[in-house]
Design a protein around this motif. Structure first.
Motif, PDB file in Angstrom:
ATOM      1  N   ILE A   6       0.983  -1.686   0.098  1.00  0.00           N
ATOM      2  CA  ILE A   6      -0.335   0.053   0.124  1.00  0.00           C
ATOM      3  C   ILE A   6       1.220   1.670   0.035  1.00  0.00           C
ATOM      4  O   ILE A   6       2.113   1.709   0.698  1.00  0.00           O
ATOM      5  CB  ILE A   6      -1.009   0.021   1.400  1.00  0.00           C
ATOM      6  N   SER A   7       0.728   2.239  -1.345  1.00  0.00           N
ATOM      7  CA  SER A   7       1.715   3.220  -1.615  1.00  0.00           C
ATOM      8  C   SER A   7       1.162   4.328  -1.089  1.00  0.00           C
ATOM      9  O   SER A   7       1.840   5.181  -0.923  1.00  0.00           O
ATOM     10  CB  SER A   7       2.643   3.110  -2.935  1.00  0.00           C
ATOM     11  N   ARG A   8      -0.135   4.363  -0.777  1.00  0.00           N
ATOM     12  CA  ARG A   8      -1.039   5.307  -0.530  1.00  0.00           C
ATOM     13  C   ARG A   8      -2.591   5.464   0.437  1.00  0.00           C
ATOM     14  O   ARG A   8      -3.210   4.121  -0.739  1.00  0.00           O
ATOM     15  CB  ARG A   8      -1.253   6.308  -1.963  1.00  0.00           C
ATOM     16  N   TYR A   9      -3.245   5.794   1.355  1.00  0.00           N
ATOM     17  CA  TYR A   9      -3.990   5.412   2.424  1.00  0.00           C
ATOM     18  C   TYR A   9      -4.533   6.789   2.762  1.00  0.00           C
ATOM     19  O   TYR A   9      -3.776   7.303   2.908  1.00  0.00           O
ATOM     20  CB  TYR A   9      -4.164   4.172   2.837  1.00  0.00           C
ATOM     21  N   ASP A  10      -5.386   6.956   2.917  1.00  0.00           N
ATOM     22  CA  ASP A  10      -5.950   8.283   3.102  1.00  0.00           C
ATOM     23  C   ASP A  10      -7.348   8.347   2.506  1.00  0.00           C
ATOM     24  O   ASP A  10      -8.149   7.889   1.745  1.00  0.00           O
ATOM     25  CB  ASP A  10      -5.017  10.001   2.911  1.00  0.00           C
ATOM     26  N   GLU A  11      -8.534   9.097   2.817  1.00  0.00           N
ATOM     27  CA  GLU A  11      -9.812   9.783   2.627  1.00  0.00           C
ATOM     28  C   GLU A  11      -9.737   9.712   1.169  1.00  0.00           C
ATOM     29  O   GLU A  11     -11.263   9.672   0.908  1.00  0.00           O
ATOM     30  CB  GLU A  11     -10.123  10.917   3.571  1.00  0.00           C
ATOM     31  N   HIS A  12      -8.836  10.376   0.752  1.00  0.00           N
ATOM     32  CA  HIS A  12      -8.856  10.646  -1.033  1.00  0.00           C
ATOM     33  C   HIS A  12      -9.070   9.301  -2.309  1.00  0.00           C
ATOM     34  O   HIS A  12      -9.311   9.558  -2.788  1.00  0.00           O
ATOM     35  CB  HIS A  12      -8.226  11.971  -1.010  1.00  0.00           C
ATOM     36  N   CYS A  13      -7.562   8.666  -1.381  1.00  0.00           N
ATOM     37  CA  CYS A  13      -7.537   7.904  -2.592  1.00  0.00           C
ATOM     38  C   CYS A  13      -6.551   6.677  -1.397  1.00  0.00           C
ATOM     39  O   CYS A  13      -6.295   6.932  -0.165  1.00  0.00           O
ATOM     40  CB  CYS A  13      -6.341   7.713  -3.356  1.00  0.00           C
ATOM     41  N   LEU A  14      -6.536   5.610  -2.743  1.00  0.00           N
ATOM     42  CA  LEU A  14      -6.102   4.143  -1.889  1.00  0.00           C
ATOM     43  C   LEU A  14      -5.560   3.374  -2.981  1.00  0.00           C
ATOM     44  O   LEU A  14      -6.001   3.528  -4.301  1.00  0.00           O
ATOM     45  CB  LEU A  14      -6.664   3.090  -1.707  1.00  0.00           C
ATOM     46  N   VAL A  15      -3.941   3.802  -3.018  1.00  0.00           N
ATOM     47  CA  VAL A  15      -3.195   3.047  -4.014  1.00  0.00           C
ATOM     48  C   VAL A  15      -2.482   1.762  -3.724  1.00  0.00           C
ATOM     49  O   VAL A  15      -1.439   1.861  -2.599  1.00  0.00           O
ATOM     50  CB  VAL A  15      -2.148   4.282  -4.645  1.00  0.00           C
ATOM     51  N   ILE A  16      -2.087   0.646  -4.176  1.00  0.00           N
ATOM     52  CA  ILE A  16      -1.885  -0.123  -3.726  1.00  0.00           C
ATOM     53  C   ILE A  16      -0.375  -1.022  -5.392  1.00  0.00           C
ATOM     54  O   ILE A  16      -1.599  -1.284  -6.717  1.00  0.00           O
ATOM     55  CB  ILE A  16      -2.557  -1.417  -4.033  1.00  0.00           C
ATOM     56  N   LYS A  17       0.669  -1.030  -4.939  1.00  0.00           N
ATOM     57  CA  LYS A  17       1.616  -1.500  -5.825  1.00  0.00           C
ATOM     58  C   LYS A  17       1.726  -3.437  -5.796  1.00  0.00           C
ATOM     59  O   LYS A  17       2.195  -3.502  -4.757  1.00  0.00           O
ATOM     60  CB  LYS A  17       2.361  -0.673  -6.158  1.00  0.00           C
TER      61      LYS A  17
END
Length: 96
Positions: A6-17
């Motif tokens: 998980i490279s980014r997780y916040d109220e705006h988005c989730l990014v999984i590599k």
């Protein structure tokens, strides 16, 4: 053989590599498949799924690099379509 981060997780988005190694396929030892899933919150109970794939050739690209990339795009597109369909089925089964 896949690993996820998980490279980014916040109220705006989730990014999984996703990093995938496929030593059992032809030329599988010559490349690494990098896949990214980005789920963006659009608000109003709506989101957008953006998916991408990229080939990495650690020892340089082989003569069949173009065919490898084409196969990766095809396989990944099928995987993303199936993921989108599963998400839609879940959303329909559990409406708010």
């Amino acid at each position: 053989y896949a690993t996820f981060e998980i490279s980014r997780y916040d109220e705006h988005c989730l990014v999984i590599k996703e990093k995938t190694l496929t030593p059992d396929v032809p030329y599988g030892n010559t490349f690494i498949s990098w896949t990214q899933y980005s789920i963006v919150n659009n608000g109003r109970n709506s989101c957008r799924l953006v998916c991408s794939v990229e080939a990495e050739f650690p020892q340089g690209p082989p003569m069949v690099a173009r065919q490898i990339k084409s196969g990766m795009r095809t396989g990944t597109a099928e995987k993303f379509v199936a993921l989108g369909e599963a998400i839609c089925r879940y959303a329909e089964a559990f409406p708010k």
